[in-house]
Scaffold this active site. Structure first.
Site, PDB file in Angstrom:
ATOM      1  N   CYS A   2       0.865  -1.170   0.000  1.00 22.93           N
ATOM      2  CA  CYS A   2       0.000   0.000   0.000  1.00 22.93           C
ATOM      3  C   CYS A   2       0.900   1.219   0.000  1.00 22.93           C
ATOM      4  O   CYS A   2       2.104   1.124   0.196  1.00 22.93           O
ATOM      5  CB  CYS A   2      -0.873   0.022   1.247  1.00 22.93           C
ATOM      6  SG  CYS A   2      -1.785  -1.500   1.486  1.00 22.93           S
ATOM      7  N   ARG A  27       1.302   1.671  -5.993  1.00 22.85           N
ATOM      8  CA  ARG A  27       1.554   0.684  -4.946  1.00 22.85           C
ATOM      9  C   ARG A  27       0.307  -0.129  -4.583  1.00 22.85           C
ATOM     10  O   ARG A  27       0.385  -1.117  -3.860  1.00 22.85           O
ATOM     11  CB  ARG A  27       2.079   1.375  -3.683  1.00 22.85           C
ATOM     12  CG  ARG A  27       3.360   2.134  -3.902  1.00 22.85           C
ATOM     13  CD  ARG A  27       3.812   2.788  -2.634  1.00 22.85           C
ATOM     14  NE  ARG A  27       4.141   1.810  -1.618  1.00 22.85           N
ATOM     15  CZ  ARG A  27       5.314   1.225  -1.492  1.00 22.85           C
ATOM     16  NH1 ARG A  27       6.287   1.537  -2.321  1.00 22.85           N
ATOM     17  NH2 ARG A  27       5.516   0.337  -0.548  1.00 22.85           N
ATOM     18  N   TRP A  75      -3.697  -1.922  -1.397  1.00 24.74           N
ATOM     19  CA  TRP A  75      -3.711  -3.208  -2.117  1.00 24.74           C
ATOM     20  C   TRP A  75      -4.065  -4.238  -1.056  1.00 24.74           C
ATOM     21  O   TRP A  75      -3.301  -4.468  -0.116  1.00 24.74           O
ATOM     22  CB  TRP A  75      -2.332  -3.484  -2.714  1.00 24.74           C
ATOM     23  CG  TRP A  75      -2.300  -4.693  -3.602  1.00 24.74           C
ATOM     24  CD1 TRP A  75      -2.597  -4.735  -4.928  1.00 24.74           C
ATOM     25  CD2 TRP A  75      -1.928  -6.023  -3.227  1.00 24.74           C
ATOM     26  NE1 TRP A  75      -2.438  -6.030  -5.405  1.00 24.74           N
ATOM     27  CE2 TRP A  75      -2.032  -6.834  -4.379  1.00 24.74           C
ATOM     28  CE3 TRP A  75      -1.529  -6.628  -2.033  1.00 24.74           C
ATOM     29  CZ2 TRP A  75      -1.744  -8.194  -4.385  1.00 24.74           C
ATOM     30  CZ3 TRP A  75      -1.249  -7.983  -2.028  1.00 24.74           C
ATOM     31  CH2 TRP A  75      -1.347  -8.756  -3.194  1.00 24.74           C
ATOM     32  N   ASN A 101       0.954   0.436   6.032  1.00 24.24           N
ATOM     33  CA  ASN A 101       1.372  -0.447   4.943  1.00 24.24           C
ATOM     34  C   ASN A 101       2.141  -1.593   5.587  1.00 24.24           C
ATOM     35  O   ASN A 101       3.098  -1.351   6.316  1.00 24.24           O
ATOM     36  CB  ASN A 101       2.285   0.315   3.979  1.00 24.24           C
ATOM     37  CG  ASN A 101       2.982  -0.603   2.990  1.00 24.24           C
ATOM     38  OD1 ASN A 101       2.409  -1.599   2.562  1.00 24.24           O
ATOM     39  ND2 ASN A 101       4.207  -0.278   2.629  1.00 24.24           N
ATOM     40  N   GLY A 102       1.714  -2.820   5.326  1.00 22.68           N
ATOM     41  CA  GLY A 102       2.414  -3.975   5.903  1.00 22.68           C
ATOM     42  C   GLY A 102       1.424  -4.963   6.474  1.00 22.68           C
ATOM     43  O   GLY A 102       0.226  -4.893   6.193  1.00 22.68           O
ATOM     44  N   GLU A 487       9.805 -13.071 -20.231  1.00 21.13           N
ATOM     45  CA  GLU A 487       9.450 -11.676 -19.936  1.00 21.13           C
ATOM     46  C   GLU A 487       8.349 -11.183 -20.886  1.00 21.13           C
ATOM     47  O   GLU A 487       7.424 -10.489 -20.468  1.00 21.13           O
ATOM     48  CB  GLU A 487      10.706 -10.799 -20.027  1.00 21.13           C
ATOM     49  CG  GLU A 487      10.484  -9.305 -19.837  1.00 21.13           C
ATOM     50  CD  GLU A 487       9.921  -8.909 -18.475  1.00 21.13           C
ATOM     51  OE1 GLU A 487       9.842  -9.768 -17.571  1.00 21.13           O
ATOM     52  OE2 GLU A 487       9.544  -7.741 -18.329  1.00 21.13           O
ATOM     53  N   LYS A 491       4.758  -9.820 -19.609  1.00 25.07           N
ATOM     54  CA  LYS A 491       4.256  -8.481 -19.915  1.00 25.07           C
ATOM     55  C   LYS A 491       2.880  -8.570 -20.579  1.00 25.07           C
ATOM     56  O   LYS A 491       1.984  -7.788 -20.287  1.00 25.07           O
ATOM     57  CB  LYS A 491       5.218  -7.735 -20.848  1.00 25.07           C
ATOM     58  CG  LYS A 491       6.443  -7.170 -20.165  1.00 25.07           C
ATOM     59  CD  LYS A 491       6.109  -5.967 -19.324  1.00 25.07           C
ATOM     60  CE  LYS A 491       7.037  -5.727 -18.173  1.00 25.07           C
ATOM     61  NZ  LYS A 491       7.270  -6.703 -17.176  1.00 25.07           N
ATOM     62  N   GLU A 494       0.201  -9.712 -17.872  1.00 24.95           N
ATOM     63  CA  GLU A 494      -0.103  -8.777 -16.785  1.00 24.95           C
ATOM     64  C   GLU A 494      -0.791  -7.510 -17.286  1.00 24.95           C
ATOM     65  O   GLU A 494      -1.550  -6.888 -16.558  1.00 24.95           O
ATOM     66  CB  GLU A 494       1.134  -8.452 -15.946  1.00 24.95           C
ATOM     67  CG  GLU A 494       2.166  -7.599 -16.609  1.00 24.95           C
ATOM     68  CD  GLU A 494       3.365  -7.304 -15.705  1.00 24.95           C
ATOM     69  OE1 GLU A 494       3.184  -7.100 -14.504  1.00 24.95           O
ATOM     70  OE2 GLU A 494       4.492  -7.275 -16.218  1.00 24.95           O
ATOM     71  N   HIS A 510       7.921 -31.239 -26.369  1.00 22.38           N
ATOM     72  CA  HIS A 510       7.722 -32.156 -25.242  1.00 22.38           C
ATOM     73  C   HIS A 510       6.344 -31.983 -24.596  1.00 22.38           C
ATOM     74  O   HIS A 510       6.142 -32.375 -23.455  1.00 22.38           O
ATOM     75  CB  HIS A 510       8.842 -31.968 -24.213  1.00 22.38           C
ATOM     76  CG  HIS A 510      10.187 -32.299 -24.777  1.00 22.38           C
ATOM     77  ND1 HIS A 510      10.576 -33.584 -25.081  1.00 22.38           N
ATOM     78  CD2 HIS A 510      11.217 -31.510 -25.169  1.00 22.38           C
ATOM     79  CE1 HIS A 510      11.794 -33.578 -25.600  1.00 22.38           C
ATOM     80  NE2 HIS A 510      12.205 -32.312 -25.665  1.00 22.38           N
ATOM     81  N   LYS A 606       2.987  -2.469  -7.375  1.00 26.93           N
ATOM     82  CA  LYS A 606       4.373  -2.306  -7.827  1.00 26.93           C
ATOM     83  C   LYS A 606       5.364  -2.952  -6.871  1.00 26.93           C
ATOM     84  O   LYS A 606       6.324  -3.572  -7.283  1.00 26.93           O
ATOM     85  CB  LYS A 606       4.662  -0.808  -7.942  1.00 26.93           C
ATOM     86  CG  LYS A 606       6.047  -0.470  -8.424  1.00 26.93           C
ATOM     87  CD  LYS A 606       6.096  -0.489  -9.918  1.00 26.93           C
ATOM     88  CE  LYS A 606       7.485  -0.262 -10.460  1.00 26.93           C
ATOM     89  NZ  LYS A 606       7.641  -0.951 -11.735  1.00 26.93           N
TER      90      LYS A 606
HETATM   91  C1  F6R Z   1       6.439  -7.305 -13.685  1.00 24.50           C
HETATM   92  C2  F6R Z   1       6.924  -6.767 -12.433  1.00 24.50           C
HETATM   93  C3  F6R Z   1       7.159  -7.698 -11.317  1.00 24.50           C
HETATM   94  C4  F6R Z   1       8.423  -7.306 -10.524  1.00 24.50           C
HETATM   95  C5  F6R Z   1       8.551  -8.178  -9.271  1.00 24.50           C
HETATM   96  C6  F6R Z   1       9.846  -7.915  -8.529  1.00 24.50           C
HETATM   97  O1  F6R Z   1       6.274  -6.312 -14.644  1.00 24.50           O
HETATM   98  O2  F6R Z   1       7.106  -5.585 -12.297  1.00 24.50           O
HETATM   99  O3  F6R Z   1       7.243  -9.026 -11.746  1.00 24.50           O
HETATM  100  O4  F6R Z   1       9.538  -7.442 -11.360  1.00 24.50           O
HETATM  101  O5  F6R Z   1       7.467  -7.920  -8.428  1.00 24.50           O
HETATM  102  O6  F6R Z   1       9.937  -6.586  -8.126  1.00 24.50           O
HETATM  103  P1  F6R Z   1      11.299  -5.958  -7.658  1.00 24.50           P
HETATM  104  O7  F6R Z   1      12.209  -5.925  -8.827  1.00 24.50           O
HETATM  105  O8  F6R Z   1      10.941  -4.595  -7.161  1.00 24.50           O
HETATM  106  O9  F6R Z   1      11.836  -6.840  -6.572  1.00 24.50           O
END
Ligand code: F6R
Length: 611
Positions: A2, A27, A75, A101-102, A487, A491, A494, A510, A606
């Protein structure tokens, strides 16, 4: 997961807090709220949904007289997204309000204890328990600072909190334990927030609070104490170099698009100061006093994990260091994992706050390993707890989906491979491309990408119109392109909620190839490198099952596909630096065309500070 902000100063506090929440919305965004004192009582305004819903409610509120306020964007962890679970929460006697937050891990136990004393709970949150615990502690400790500390000493888990008192509406308190909280020092005003951009329009002077710090702030003054004994502590304020431009869209439709287009600049910043004047060696003074690892364990999550998988190829190939790559949430539960002498851990995290990665770092340190942190956020928990930290210089990444951070991590890993290769000194350079040549190739990357991005964007837009109806996608790659396939798939899913799977191209036969049909397209990453003929065979196998193929390749390769997307030629494995933005732009355009919320996809946040 959050975002929180507290403000006290000379301005109307509520608009400052709401503006800060906008910058923290990445966040978490399932509900939001603010609290301030008006006519000697708390006004707590909360709304389910994005900040717009809260702003609508605030429009009919008289807020201008409050000069102290706090806010929260959520969140959900404990309790569904709903107004009753949104923060701030008040104590039963309405004397205190809190944002958090937590996760307070022992909240059920504390809740039962408080319920037995007659406290009533109106939400399912751990936060409401905490604020009532502070009120309860206050019965023995009339001074709020002491009661706050006493309650926090009983809470287990992670928290960054801001607290206000109805009878002292010109003061806020804040505290942190294993969750980010930064104190901002303005002129005649002070802030505390989960991230710097929340108050960046007002001040760049910050204090990165430590775990166990408690702050008491008024407009003109602040004090920081230690939670365990309330001894005062002095932290030297630091000045952050980011400016507001870095945290704004600057004319781009979305943060994500801006951040994709920032990658040439990010690479220039990563390279700055890392190459010797003669251009023949790579500089990592942060690591000069540490041994060269005999084996490296890289631990990360999500996109950062994909960077690690990509970097393994260079570290093994260029530096000849054996590398193991681990998902942090798995690594942290491998109880019997041992580090041998001179093995090292490298944890990669954009935010520096990801709970699983932080836990992995702590475990590695407990087991005696040297841990290098590769982080973007200065002063983050991982940056502070690692034996040595390398900053990736990507600047604030606001879009929830990570883009430029991955590019910066990849470049740092390439530089690290060259640095350790030189320090080992015993690699057989005759087998290898000379180091100087590799350094020149890295130095040329910002210009290559800068020249290519606009055309890549055009192509991504064109393809998105053609493929937007697909419900499924395969992403295939081999060798250094396999992590990029993962990746690309991440992308796409998500951002556009289209099911996508990243596969090692050779694995398709396989099992997964059974899924291929005319409605299940494949995005093949096939640059002209030594593995190209093998990837080409896998593409042909997909086509033989009537699967449509987009092939990302170089001019002149012998390949036929439904859509050929040519990208600038770079020596293998550096092709990743142009493959990555192509994948990002394709996902961006797909999501935008489908009308999805590109910068804030559903269900995500994030910074993942929960396990
Ligand atoms: C995907 C994305 C997440 C972060 C993951 C790790 O687009 O952003 O998969 O890469 O949550 O986050 P960090 O790098 O902040 O530890």
């Amino acid at each position: 997961m959050c975002g929180i902000i507290g403000y006290v100063g000379r301005r109307p506090a509520v608009p400052v807090v709401v503006e800060g929440l906008h910058r923290l919305e990445y966040r978490g965004y399932d509900s939001a709220g603010v609290a301030f004192v008006r006519n000697n009582s708390f006004r707590v305004i909360r709304a389910k949904g994005k900040l717009g819903a809260l702003e609508e409610k605030l429009a009919s509120e008289q807020t201008t007289t409050a000069t102290c306020a706090m806010g929260h964007t959520r969140w959900a962890t404990h309790g569904v997204p709903a107004e009753r679970n949104a923060h701030p929460h008040c104590s039963n006697d309405d004397s205190l309000a809190i944002v958090h937050n937590g996760i307070i891990e022992n909240f059920q136990e504390l809740k039962a204890e408080l319920a037995a004393k007659g406290y009533v709970f109106y939400s399912e949150t751990d936060t409401e328990v905490l604020v009532n615990l502070i009120a309860e502690c206050r019965k023995d400790e009339p001074e709020l600072l002491r009661a706050f500390a006493a309650a926090l000493r009983r809470a287990r888990g992670a928290y960054a909190v801001c607290l206000m008192e109805r009878n002292a509406p010109d003061t806020f308190y804040a505290a942190r334990m294993s969750a980010p909280l930064i104190f901002g020092l303005g002129t005649g005003e002070n802030f505390a927030a989960s991230d710097i951009p929340a108050f960046l329009p007002y001040t760049r002077k910050v204090i990165f609070l430590d775990d166990g710090d408690i702050v008491r702030a008024t407009a003109r003054d602040y004090d920081i104490f230690r939670l365990e004994n309330l001894e005062p502590v002095a932290h030297e304020p630091q000045t952050v170099l980011w400016d507001m431009q870095a945290a704004q869209k600057n004319g781009y439709r979305h943060y994500m698009l801006k951040e994709i287009f920032e990658q040439p600049r990010v690479m220039t910043d990563v390279l700055a100061g890392r190459i010797s004047e003669q251009g023949d060696s790579v500089l990592f003074p942060e690591l000069d006093s540490l041994p060269v690892p005999v084996r490296l364990h890289i631990v990360a999550c999500g996109t950062s994990w994909h960077s690690a998988l990509w970097g393994r190829h260079l570290l093994e190939d260029w530096a000849r260091i054996p590398v193991q790559v681990e998902i942090a949430s798995e690594f942290r539960h491998r109880d019997n994992f041992l580090f041998e002498r001179d093995e090292m851990a490298l944890v990669i995290s954009q935010s520096g706050e990801t709970a699983d990665t932080l836990a992995a770092l702590r475990i590695a340190r407990e087991r005696g390993a040297t841990v290098i942190g590769l982080c973007n956020i200065i002063g983050s928990s991982i940056a502070r707890e690692a034996t040595a930290v390398l900053y990736t210089q990507a600047g604030p990444e606001i879009s929830v989906a990570s883009t430029k951070a991955m590019c910066s991590q990849m470049l740092m890993l390439a530089l690290l491979a060259l640095y350790w290769q030189a320090r080992r000194g015993n690699t057989d350079e005759s087998r290898q491309i000379p180091r100087g040549q590799r350094i020149s190739a890295l130095v040329s990357l910002p210009a290559v990408l800068g020249d290519a991005l606009s055309a890549m964007h055009e192509k991504a837009r064109e393809l998105s119109r053609k493929y937007a109806k697909a419900d499924n996608f395969f992403y295939l790659g081999r060798g250094h392109c396999f992590p990029l396939a993962l990746e690309g798939a991440l992308k796409l899913k998500e951002l556009s909620y289209i099911h996508a799977e990243g596969y090692a191209a050779g694995e398709m036969k396989h099992g997964p190839i059974a899924l291929v049909d005319p409605a299940f397209p494949t995005f093949a990453i096939a640059p002209d490198d030594p593995l190209f003929p093998k990837t080409k065979s896998n593409i042909v196998e997909v086509q033989a099952r009537q699967g449509k193929v987009i092939a990302l390749t170089n001019e002149g390769t012998d390949l036929s596909a439904d859509d050929i997307w040519t990208i600038p030629r770079l020596p293998s494995p550096l092709a990743g630096f142009v493959v990555l933005p192509a994948l990002q732009l394709f996902s961006y355009e797909m999501a935008d065309y489908l009308g999805k919320d590109v910068d804030q996809p559903r269900n995500l946040a994030k910074s993942v500070t929960v396990e």
